[in-house]
Each structure stands twice: as structure tokens, then as C-alpha cells.
Design an enzyme around this catalytic site. Structure first.
Site, PDB file in Angstrom:
ATOM      1  N   ARG A 122      54.006   7.819  90.360  1.00  0.00           N
ATOM      2  CA  ARG A 122      54.350   8.768  89.293  1.00  0.00           C
ATOM      3  C   ARG A 122      55.648   9.470  89.695  1.00  0.00           C
ATOM      4  O   ARG A 122      55.662  10.246  90.649  1.00  0.00           O
ATOM      5  CB  ARG A 122      53.201   9.779  89.135  1.00  0.00           C
ATOM      6  CG  ARG A 122      53.412  10.806  88.048  1.00  0.00           C
ATOM      7  CD  ARG A 122      52.257  11.802  88.028  1.00  0.00           C
ATOM      8  NE  ARG A 122      52.391  12.767  86.942  1.00  0.00           N
ATOM      9  CZ  ARG A 122      53.124  13.875  87.025  1.00  0.00           C
ATOM     10  NH1 ARG A 122      53.778  14.177  88.128  1.00  0.00           N
ATOM     11  NH2 ARG A 122      53.199  14.688  85.996  1.00  0.00           N
ATOM     12  N   LYS A 141      58.651  16.788  95.012  1.00  0.00           N
ATOM     13  CA  LYS A 141      57.730  17.879  95.354  1.00  0.00           C
ATOM     14  C   LYS A 141      58.284  18.737  96.491  1.00  0.00           C
ATOM     15  O   LYS A 141      59.147  18.304  97.257  1.00  0.00           O
ATOM     16  CB  LYS A 141      56.360  17.294  95.698  1.00  0.00           C
ATOM     17  CG  LYS A 141      55.686  16.708  94.446  1.00  0.00           C
ATOM     18  CD  LYS A 141      54.287  17.187  94.237  1.00  0.00           C
ATOM     19  CE  LYS A 141      53.829  16.850  92.827  1.00  0.00           C
ATOM     20  NZ  LYS A 141      52.568  16.109  92.799  1.00  0.00           N
TER      21      LYS A 141
END
Ligand code: HH2
Length: 298
Positions: free
Chosen positions: A276, A241
């Protein structure tokens, strides 16, 4: 010498509180071993794989690779939730994910989750063999989603997002981000149980990068050990991210791999049992190592 509660010559075995996550295919015992959810984006515009896996065969190949590397769950998404991404129709999203789920289900007995905010897509995905609905809106975007999950008895990932993907990064504002996310989880838990969802089917995700600035993401990462409602597991999606780039100036996605492994290790130490990620192998190995150290003396 043995004390009232002690064992001769050694420390007491610390009791590990039971933590389960129920899905129709399997009930996961998350008390000791974390699970890895491998990301399979079947979108032409995913920020992380640029649509490489949009064709069925390459999607399956990628899923098989993540399974060989130790993925316990494959999370399949047909709509990008990247900041500023344009929404797609339910028909288009279903057309992307349905064949992949059906083909993967034919050859694999592990857990499959569908990453969607639309009840119509989730219904088709569950029909094709998915076990879990992963909804980044926390089951708020579609009024039919909670009822569908209750009826299907599927596992449910309830993620926190402020706003909606198209605009969520414009000016996210919180009183206290940690308190706000915790309050959101409690409200969702009550509402979803009232809608008929089994509490053991719920897991919660703070939604790193979803309507959060760098400091919000960091505050949530520091508070991972006190975010989840009592007895419920937390899932974390920090893989590659952009907060990593903000902190370490790693604009190239490939360079975000090792920082992702570090964040996963930190999260596991704080009790996060569902991860995840894009790069399954390194995360799997990091978790195995952490758990080998933690459990060897038990
Ligand atoms: N992040 C993304 C998508 N789905 N689901 C959960 N539960 N938690 C997350 O943090 C999460 C999520 C966005 O990441 P990615 O799948 O890599 O990209 P894209 O938005 O292009 O699908």
C-alpha cells in the site's frame, strides 16, 4: 548425471507455494507477482496529501494517474487515521468516499478497496462498487463489520492496531511485538472464519505506525517473513510513515519517497505480495525488477 530428484545439468525448479486472495471481481494469484495498492485519501486532513484530493475531479485524476503508473488496487479512505486525528461521522465519511468510488467504478474494472472501520461506510462503498474492505481495526471497531464482509463475500484486509487512532501513540507496550501481532492474526483468522468469512478472502497487515514505537516497527519489518498465518498473504503500509523520519531525519514527506521504495524491496524479498503506497510508479518498477531477477531462471 541425473539424481533421483534432479534434472540433467541444472537445479530443480523450486516449487512456489500457491497464494491466492479472493475478491468478488477477481481472485489474485500472489504466488509470483506482488500487487500495488495506490492510496487515495479523500480527507481534508490527511497527513500525506493535505486534502488536495478532497474534490471529486481531483480524486479521480489522482486515481487515474496511479492506475496509469501500474496500481492494481485503489484504496479509498475518507477518515484520517493519523495519530491524534479526530473521528468523523459515518455520514460525513460516506459523503466523502461514495461519489469517488461510484465514479471510479464507472470507468475502471480494477480492484477498489474502502479504508474504513465503520460497517455503514463499508456497506455504502460495496454498494458503489468497492471489492475489498480495508479495516485498520482488524474488524474489531464495529460489531457489524465481520457479518457484512461475510455476506458480501468481499476481500478483507485485517490490520493490527494497538488502541485506537486518537491515542495509539501515547504509550504502546508489548511483551514481544512480533509474537503479539502473530497471535492477533491467528485470533482474528479464527474469529472471522467462524463469522462466515471465506479464509481465502483474508489478508493481514502488521499496521506499521499504529500503536508502535520505532523499535516495534523495525522488529515487525525484520519479521515480515514469519508474520502471516499459513497460506495467507501479507499487506504492508509503510509508505511515507514517520518511522522513516525517525531513522533518517526526513521530516519532509517528499524525502520519504526513496526510503519507501527501499522498504518495499526489503518487504518483497521477505515475501510480502501486497504493497500500500502513495508513489506507485517507483514501487511498481522496483517490484518488476526484483521479480525479473527472481523468475528469469525458473
Ligand atoms: N495506513 C494508513 C491508513 N490505512 N491501511 C492498511 N491496511 N495499512 C496501513 O498501514 C494503513 C492503512 C495511514 O496512512 P495514510 O493513508 O497515508 O494516511 P491517513 O491516515 O492520513 O489516511
Amino acid at each position: 548425471m541425473m539424481g533421483k530428484l534432479g534434472r540433467p545439468g541444472g537445479a530443480r525448479k523450486p516449487s512456489v507455494p500457491a497464494m491466492i486472495w479472493k475478491t468478488p471481481r477477481a481472485t489474485l494469484d500472489l504466488s509470483r507477482h506482488a500487487r500495488v495498492m495506490g492510496i487515495l485519501n479523500v480527507t481534508p486532513d490527511s497527513f500525506s496529501d493535505g486534502g488536495r484530493h478532497s474534490r471529486l475531479e481531483s480524486a479521480l485524476e489522482h486515481a487515474r494517474c496511479m492506475i496509469a503508473e501500474g496500481a492494481d488496487i485503489i484504496d479509498i479512505g475518507g477518515e484520517s487515521t493519523r495519530p491524534g486525528a479526530q473521528p468523523v461521522t459515518a455520514e460525513e465519511e460516506t459523503a466523502r468516499v461514495f461519489p469517488v468510488i461510484r465514479a471510479l467504478r464507472d470507468e475502471w474494472n480494477g480492484l477498489i478497496s474502502i479504508d474504513t472501520m465503520k460497517a455503514g461506510v463499508a456497506l455504502a462503498a460495496l454498494g458503489a462498487g468497492a471489492d475489498i474492505v480495508n479495516d485498520v481495526s482488524g474488524l474489531r471497531a464495529d460489531p457489524h463489520m465481520a457479518g457484512l464482509c461475510a455476506t458480501a463475500g468481499c476481500g478483507v484486509v485485517v490490520m493490527h492496531m494497538l488502541g485506537e487512532p486518537r491515542t495509539m501513540q501515547l504509550a504502546p507496550h508489548y511483551g514481544d511485538v512480533v509474537a503479539d501481532v502473530r497471535a492477533f492474526f491467528h485470533e482474528r483468522m479464527e474469529t472471522l472464519i467462524a463469522a462466515g468469512i471465506d479464509p481465502d478472502a483474508l489478508c493481514f497487515d502488521p499496521g506499521i505506525g499504529f500503536g508502535k514505537k520505532l523499535d516495534h516497527n523495525l522488529a515487525l519489518l525484520r519479521a515480515l517473513d514469519c508474520l502471516a498465518p499459513r497460506g495467507r498473504p501479507l499487506l504492508l503500509g509503510a509508505s511515507r510513515k514517520s518511522f522513516i523520519a525517525s531513522l533518517l531525519e526526513k521530516g519532509d514527506l517528499a524525502l520519504r519517497h526513496w526510503p519507501t521504495v527501499a522498504i518495499t524491496a526489503l518487504a518483497r524479498e521477505k515475501g510480502v505480495m501486497l504493497h500500500r503506497v502513495h508513489d506507485v510508479r517507483a514501487v511498481r518498477e522496483a517490484l518488476r525488477m526484483i521479480e525479473a531477477v527472481a523468475h528469469r531462471s525458473l
